[in-house]
Motif scaffolding. Structure first.
Motif, PDB file in Angstrom:
ATOM      1  N   ARG A   1      51.975  14.542  32.413  1.00  0.00           N
ATOM      2  CA  ARG A   1      51.281  15.099  32.026  1.00  0.00           C
ATOM      3  C   ARG A   1      51.464  15.066  29.885  1.00  0.00           C
ATOM      4  O   ARG A   1      50.208  15.433  29.489  1.00  0.00           O
ATOM      5  CB  ARG A   1      52.403  16.745  31.888  1.00  0.00           C
ATOM      6  N   PRO A   2      51.941  14.848  29.299  1.00  0.00           N
ATOM      7  CA  PRO A   2      51.981  14.467  27.908  1.00  0.00           C
ATOM      8  C   PRO A   2      50.962  13.630  27.429  1.00  0.00           C
ATOM      9  O   PRO A   2      50.603  14.150  26.401  1.00  0.00           O
ATOM     10  CB  PRO A   2      53.646  14.129  27.339  1.00  0.00           C
ATOM     11  N   ARG A   3      50.732  12.726  28.179  1.00  0.00           N
ATOM     12  CA  ARG A   3      49.106  12.109  28.314  1.00  0.00           C
ATOM     13  C   ARG A   3      47.762  12.941  27.974  1.00  0.00           C
ATOM     14  O   ARG A   3      46.836  12.449  27.925  1.00  0.00           O
ATOM     15  CB  ARG A   3      49.190  11.208  28.662  1.00  0.00           C
ATOM     16  N   LEU A   4      48.116  13.992  28.706  1.00  0.00           N
ATOM     17  CA  LEU A   4      46.871  15.009  29.254  1.00  0.00           C
ATOM     18  C   LEU A   4      46.459  15.349  27.238  1.00  0.00           C
ATOM     19  O   LEU A   4      47.069  15.871  26.869  1.00  0.00           O
ATOM     20  CB  LEU A   4      47.192  16.081  29.865  1.00  0.00           C
ATOM     21  N   ARG A   5      44.661  15.635  27.781  1.00  0.00           N
ATOM     22  CA  ARG A   5      43.928  15.409  26.818  1.00  0.00           C
ATOM     23  C   ARG A   5      42.602  16.688  27.306  1.00  0.00           C
ATOM     24  O   ARG A   5      42.525  15.848  28.092  1.00  0.00           O
ATOM     25  CB  ARG A   5      43.593  15.060  26.086  1.00  0.00           C
ATOM     26  N   ALA A   6      41.724  17.426  26.405  1.00  0.00           N
ATOM     27  CA  ALA A   6      41.155  17.774  26.414  1.00  0.00           C
ATOM     28  C   ALA A   6      39.779  16.692  25.248  1.00  0.00           C
ATOM     29  O   ALA A   6      40.216  16.149  24.315  1.00  0.00           O
ATOM     30  CB  ALA A   6      40.615  19.165  25.853  1.00  0.00           C
ATOM     31  N   CYS A   7      38.736  16.376  25.974  1.00  0.00           N
ATOM     32  CA  CYS A   7      38.099  15.838  25.588  1.00  0.00           C
ATOM     33  C   CYS A   7      36.951  16.213  24.602  1.00  0.00           C
ATOM     34  O   CYS A   7      36.866  17.969  24.896  1.00  0.00           O
ATOM     35  CB  CYS A   7      36.926  15.074  26.563  1.00  0.00           C
ATOM     36  N   HIS A   8      36.410  16.317  23.240  1.00  0.00           N
ATOM     37  CA  HIS A   8      36.248  17.143  22.398  1.00  0.00           C
ATOM     38  C   HIS A   8      34.745  16.574  22.340  1.00  0.00           C
ATOM     39  O   HIS A   8      33.972  16.900  20.430  1.00  0.00           O
ATOM     40  CB  HIS A   8      36.806  17.976  21.310  1.00  0.00           C
ATOM     41  N   ALA A   9      34.343  15.760  22.781  1.00  0.00           N
ATOM     42  CA  ALA A   9      32.700  14.554  21.854  1.00  0.00           C
ATOM     43  C   ALA A   9      31.633  15.936  22.275  1.00  0.00           C
ATOM     44  O   ALA A   9      31.854  16.993  23.224  1.00  0.00           O
ATOM     45  CB  ALA A   9      32.778  13.601  22.891  1.00  0.00           C
ATOM     46  N   PRO A  10      30.830  16.568  21.822  1.00  0.00           N
ATOM     47  CA  PRO A  10      29.760  17.187  22.014  1.00  0.00           C
ATOM     48  C   PRO A  10      29.235  16.959  23.302  1.00  0.00           C
ATOM     49  O   PRO A  10      28.902  15.926  24.029  1.00  0.00           O
ATOM     50  CB  PRO A  10      27.971  16.852  20.906  1.00  0.00           C
ATOM     51  N   ARG A  11      28.718  18.063  23.910  1.00  0.00           N
ATOM     52  CA  ARG A  11      28.916  18.809  25.540  1.00  0.00           C
ATOM     53  C   ARG A  11      29.712  18.021  26.572  1.00  0.00           C
ATOM     54  O   ARG A  11      29.533  18.146  27.638  1.00  0.00           O
ATOM     55  CB  ARG A  11      27.796  18.306  25.768  1.00  0.00           C
ATOM     56  N   CYS A  12      30.965  18.033  25.620  1.00  0.00           N
ATOM     57  CA  CYS A  12      31.404  16.932  27.706  1.00  0.00           C
ATOM     58  C   CYS A  12      32.693  18.252  27.559  1.00  0.00           C
ATOM     59  O   CYS A  12      33.460  18.579  26.655  1.00  0.00           O
ATOM     60  CB  CYS A  12      32.566  16.088  26.866  1.00  0.00           C
ATOM     61  N   VAL A  13      33.301  18.551  28.714  1.00  0.00           N
ATOM     62  CA  VAL A  13      33.840  19.136  28.850  1.00  0.00           C
ATOM     63  C   VAL A  13      35.072  19.564  30.122  1.00  0.00           C
ATOM     64  O   VAL A  13      36.048  20.162  30.477  1.00  0.00           O
ATOM     65  CB  VAL A  13      33.476  20.502  29.444  1.00  0.00           C
ATOM     66  N   ARG A  14      35.769  17.745  29.953  1.00  0.00           N
ATOM     67  CA  ARG A  14      36.642  16.714  30.780  1.00  0.00           C
ATOM     68  C   ARG A  14      37.976  16.941  30.143  1.00  0.00           C
ATOM     69  O   ARG A  14      37.677  16.968  28.976  1.00  0.00           O
ATOM     70  CB  ARG A  14      36.223  15.548  31.146  1.00  0.00           C
ATOM     71  N   TYR A  15      38.648  16.716  30.531  1.00  0.00           N
ATOM     72  CA  TYR A  15      40.053  16.434  30.014  1.00  0.00           C
ATOM     73  C   TYR A  15      40.626  15.438  31.236  1.00  0.00           C
ATOM     74  O   TYR A  15      39.893  14.555  31.923  1.00  0.00           O
ATOM     75  CB  TYR A  15      41.903  17.735  31.032  1.00  0.00           C
ATOM     76  N   PHE A  16      41.617  13.940  30.364  1.00  0.00           N
ATOM     77  CA  PHE A  16      41.486  12.763  31.064  1.00  0.00           C
ATOM     78  C   PHE A  16      43.216  12.549  30.260  1.00  0.00           C
ATOM     79  O   PHE A  16      43.863  13.361  29.321  1.00  0.00           O
ATOM     80  CB  PHE A  16      40.863  12.170  30.021  1.00  0.00           C
ATOM     81  N   LEU A  17      44.053  11.570  30.827  1.00  0.00           N
ATOM     82  CA  LEU A  17      44.817  11.165  30.635  1.00  0.00           C
ATOM     83  C   LEU A  17      44.585   9.914  29.056  1.00  0.00           C
ATOM     84  O   LEU A  17      43.662   8.922  29.537  1.00  0.00           O
ATOM     85  CB  LEU A  17      45.545  10.283  31.400  1.00  0.00           C
ATOM     86  N   LYS A  18      45.153  10.055  27.698  1.00  0.00           N
ATOM     87  CA  LYS A  18      45.447   8.995  26.978  1.00  0.00           C
ATOM     88  C   LYS A  18      46.195   7.788  27.707  1.00  0.00           C
ATOM     89  O   LYS A  18      47.141   8.074  27.478  1.00  0.00           O
ATOM     90  CB  LYS A  18      45.785   9.643  25.759  1.00  0.00           C
ATOM     91  N   ASP A  19      44.891   6.629  27.174  1.00  0.00           N
ATOM     92  CA  ASP A  19      45.584   5.812  27.713  1.00  0.00           C
ATOM     93  C   ASP A  19      46.581   4.022  26.700  1.00  0.00           C
ATOM     94  O   ASP A  19      47.012   3.663  26.716  1.00  0.00           O
ATOM     95  CB  ASP A  19      44.530   4.490  28.585  1.00  0.00           C
ATOM     96  N   HIS A  20      45.458   4.866  25.135  1.00  0.00           N
ATOM     97  CA  HIS A  20      46.443   4.469  24.284  1.00  0.00           C
ATOM     98  C   HIS A  20      45.812   5.424  22.913  1.00  0.00           C
ATOM     99  O   HIS A  20      45.482   6.221  22.721  1.00  0.00           O
ATOM    100  CB  HIS A  20      45.564   2.643  23.563  1.00  0.00           C
ATOM    101  N   PRO A  21      47.267   4.797  22.138  1.00  0.00           N
ATOM    102  CA  PRO A  21      47.190   5.414  20.784  1.00  0.00           C
ATOM    103  C   PRO A  21      45.478   5.785  19.969  1.00  0.00           C
ATOM    104  O   PRO A  21      46.047   7.131  20.066  1.00  0.00           O
ATOM    105  CB  PRO A  21      48.086   4.970  20.176  1.00  0.00           C
ATOM    106  N   ARG A  22      45.314   4.934  19.955  1.00  0.00           N
ATOM    107  CA  ARG A  22      44.019   5.106  19.269  1.00  0.00           C
ATOM    108  C   ARG A  22      42.818   6.452  20.324  1.00  0.00           C
ATOM    109  O   ARG A  22      41.669   6.615  19.728  1.00  0.00           O
ATOM    110  CB  ARG A  22      42.794   4.066  18.969  1.00  0.00           C
TER     111      ARG A  22
END
Length: 199
Positions: free
Chosen positions: A152-173
């Motif tokens: 759960r702490p790796r969960l992020r919302a993608c804020h690229a234009p037009r994206c509405v997905r959530y994802f798991l952050k796999d690396h710091p950048r």
């Protein structure tokens, strides 16, 4: 069948990702009708027991869509202080309501069963009344395991234009769900910086 923690994480994310960008500036819903839910379940035999024989009806569709609304609200809560997915920002369920829906969907009726081995005191156990949980309970239990688990702490919302997905952050950048979203975000930023300089 995959190991339980990985399966639960995938199921939780897969359910949330049934809402996606349609490629034309709008939002697509993979669960728009019972046929969509049937297809979504059937392509996940490694995640959902009995998936290959599953056929959705209107009641199952309503239950899963209500669960998904709760899941996306809880995902938005989980990514704080970051912003939620733009698909959800204007219509999130309150967290207490999302939790109520999730917990209710995960509940499986049980019956009391008495065990009494020779020479011991009787012991009360609870046994599920059904052989296996239904689809909504399976999904809800996977979401609970994911939200209470180490991913759960790796969960992020993608804020690229037009994206509405959530994802798991796999690396710091990592900032976006996919490389194509990263490219879109960089192009949008470049365009923003240079639109005022063109005469």
């Amino acid at each position: 069948m995959e190991d339980a923690p990985h399966r639960d994480t995938r199921l939780a994310l897969d359910l949330a990702l049934t809402v996606r960008h349609d490629g034309d500036g709008g939002i697509a819903d993979d669960l728009a009708d019972p046929a969509g839910l049937t297809t979504w379940v059937r392509v996940r035999p490694e995640l959902i027991p009995g998936a290959d024989a599953y056929t959705a009806d209107a009641a199952a569709l309503t239950a899963v869509r209500e669960l998904r609304a709760a899941v996306r609200a809880l995902f938005a809560h989980a990514v704080r202080p970051g912003a939620p997915s733009p698909a959800d920002a204007h219509r999130l369920l309150p967290v207490p309501e999302a939790l109520r829906r999730l917990n209710a969907a995960a509940a499986i009726p049980t019956v009391p069963v008495l065990a009494w081995a020779e020479g011991t005191d009787p012991v009360l156990h609870r046994r599920p009344t059904a052989a296996a949980p239904d689809l909504t309970a399976t999904l809800a239990q996977a979401v609970i395991t994911f939200l209470a688990g180490p991913d759960r702490p790796r969960l992020r919302a993608c804020h690229a234009p037009r994206c509405v997905r959530y994802f798991l952050k796999d690396h710091p950048r990592q900032e976006w769900c996919t490389p194509s979203c990263g490219n879109r975000a960089r192009v949008a930023r470049h365009h923003e910086r240079h639109k005022g300089t063109v005469s």
